[in-house]
Enzyme design. Structure first.
Site, PDB file in Angstrom:
ATOM      1  N   ASP A  94       0.852  -1.194   0.000  1.00 35.63           N
ATOM      2  CA  ASP A  94       0.000   0.000   0.000  1.00 35.63           C
ATOM      3  C   ASP A  94       0.887   1.242   0.000  1.00 35.63           C
ATOM      4  OD1 ASP A  94      -3.227   0.510   0.959  1.00 35.63           O
ATOM      5  OD2 ASP A  94      -1.814   2.202   1.110  1.00 35.63           O
ATOM      6  N   ILE A  95       0.482   2.234  -0.771  1.00 36.11           N
ATOM      7  CA  ILE A  95       1.259   3.466  -0.912  1.00 36.11           C
ATOM      8  C   ILE A  95       1.223   4.307   0.369  1.00 36.11           C
ATOM      9  CG2 ILE A  95      -0.541   5.020  -1.798  1.00 36.11           C
ATOM     10  CD1 ILE A  95       1.445   5.719  -4.084  1.00 36.11           C
TER      11      ILE A  95
ATOM     12  N   GLU B   9     -12.379   3.140  -1.472  1.00 34.30           N
ATOM     13  CA  GLU B   9     -11.924   4.228  -2.348  1.00 34.30           C
ATOM     14  C   GLU B   9     -11.648   3.744  -3.762  1.00 34.30           C
ATOM     15  OE1 GLU B   9      -8.528   5.913  -0.397  1.00 34.30           O
ATOM     16  OE2 GLU B   9      -9.707   6.508   1.364  1.00 34.30           O
TER      17      GLU B   9
ATOM     18  N   HIS C 161     -10.027  -5.595  -3.450  1.00 34.74           N
ATOM     19  CA  HIS C 161      -8.716  -5.771  -2.824  1.00 34.74           C
ATOM     20  C   HIS C 161      -8.906  -6.182  -1.386  1.00 34.74           C
ATOM     21  CE1 HIS C 161      -9.930  -1.520  -2.596  1.00 34.74           C
ATOM     22  NE2 HIS C 161      -9.345  -1.467  -1.405  1.00 34.74           N
TER      23      HIS C 161
HETATM   24  P1  AMP Z   1      -9.860   1.280   0.098  1.00 33.65           P
HETATM   25  O1  AMP Z   1     -10.348   2.436   0.902  1.00 33.65           O
HETATM   26  O2  AMP Z   1     -10.072  -0.023   0.799  1.00 33.65           O
HETATM   27  O3  AMP Z   1     -10.402   1.310  -1.316  1.00 33.65           O
HETATM   28  O4  AMP Z   1      -8.289   1.441   0.045  1.00 33.65           O
HETATM   29  C1  AMP Z   1      -7.562   1.774  -1.082  1.00 33.65           C
HETATM   30  C2  AMP Z   1      -6.106   1.708  -0.700  1.00 33.65           C
HETATM   31  O5  AMP Z   1      -5.328   1.830  -1.875  1.00 33.65           O
HETATM   32  C3  AMP Z   1      -5.633   2.795   0.273  1.00 33.65           C
HETATM   33  O6  AMP Z   1      -5.087   2.178   1.441  1.00 33.65           O
HETATM   34  C4  AMP Z   1      -4.557   3.539  -0.533  1.00 33.65           C
HETATM   35  O7  AMP Z   1      -3.475   3.970   0.263  1.00 33.65           O
HETATM   36  C5  AMP Z   1      -4.154   2.492  -1.543  1.00 33.65           C
HETATM   37  N1  AMP Z   1      -3.600   3.008  -2.792  1.00 33.65           N
HETATM   38  C6  AMP Z   1      -4.130   3.972  -3.576  1.00 33.65           C
HETATM   39  N2  AMP Z   1      -3.357   4.165  -4.665  1.00 33.65           N
HETATM   40  C7  AMP Z   1      -2.328   3.283  -4.562  1.00 33.65           C
HETATM   41  C8  AMP Z   1      -1.198   2.977  -5.370  1.00 33.65           C
HETATM   42  N3  AMP Z   1      -0.964   3.639  -6.521  1.00 33.65           N
HETATM   43  N4  AMP Z   1      -0.339   2.025  -4.943  1.00 33.65           N
HETATM   44  C9  AMP Z   1      -0.565   1.373  -3.791  1.00 33.65           C
HETATM   45  N5  AMP Z   1      -1.616   1.603  -2.991  1.00 33.65           N
HETATM   46  C10 AMP Z   1      -2.480   2.547  -3.361  1.00 33.65           C
END
Ligand code: AMP
Length: 120
Positions: free
Chosen positions: A35-36, A100, A105
């Site tokens: 995760d970023i 989000e 995932h």
């Molecule tokens: P969710 O709220 O469960 O949809 O979480 C989405 C997750 O994706 C969040 O924890 C973000 O930090 C992560 N995220 C968003 N963009 C990226 C990316 N480019 N690489 C890795 N993680 C990401």
């Protein structure tokens, strides 16, 4: 329930190689990457390679091979990051789940005690 997958979401772009990721594990049906914005010492996202929006979409429509491949990736991540003391797997889903990114995932969080499951 009707699922309308948007192939412009950021994880679809990662799967197409259009934006980079820090890969932790990959097999034919799933990709795991860091995760970023990590919320724990280990914070890996496991995603299917197929176009599924959410846990319920994946559980309903993914093939048996896709489901086995996905959970094999979850197991590989747990093994790789030494999560024998425990971890949390979270799949936020749609509005109430505060999702989000609309590509299924599972967050794998671990490496420290994580506290109770939900904030009120
Ligand atoms: P969710 O709220 O469960 O949809 O979480 C989405 C997750 O994706 C969040 O924890 C973000 O930090 C992560 N995220 C968003 N963009 C990226 C990316 N480019 N690489 C890795 N993680 C990401």
């Amino acid at each position: 329930m009707e699922y309308n997958y948007d192939d412009q979401n950021i994880f679809a772009k990662i799967l197409r190689g259009e934006i980079p990721n820090k890969t932790a594990f990959e097999n034919d049906h799933a990709l795991a990457f860091h995760d970023i914005n990590p919320q724990a010492p280990v914070h890996v996202l496991v995603i299917p390679k197929g176009p599924y929006m959410s846990l319920d979409h994946f559980a309903r429509d993914a093939s048996a091979d896709e489901q086995v491949g996905f959970f094999a990736a979850v197991a590989a991540v747990c093994e790789k990051f030494d999560l024998g003391q425990g971890f949390r797997g979270i799949s936020n889903t749609r509005t109430h789940g505060v999702q989000e990114v609309p590509h299924y995932h599972m967050h794998i969080l671990g490496g420290r005690p994580l506290g109770r499951m939900l904030d009120a």
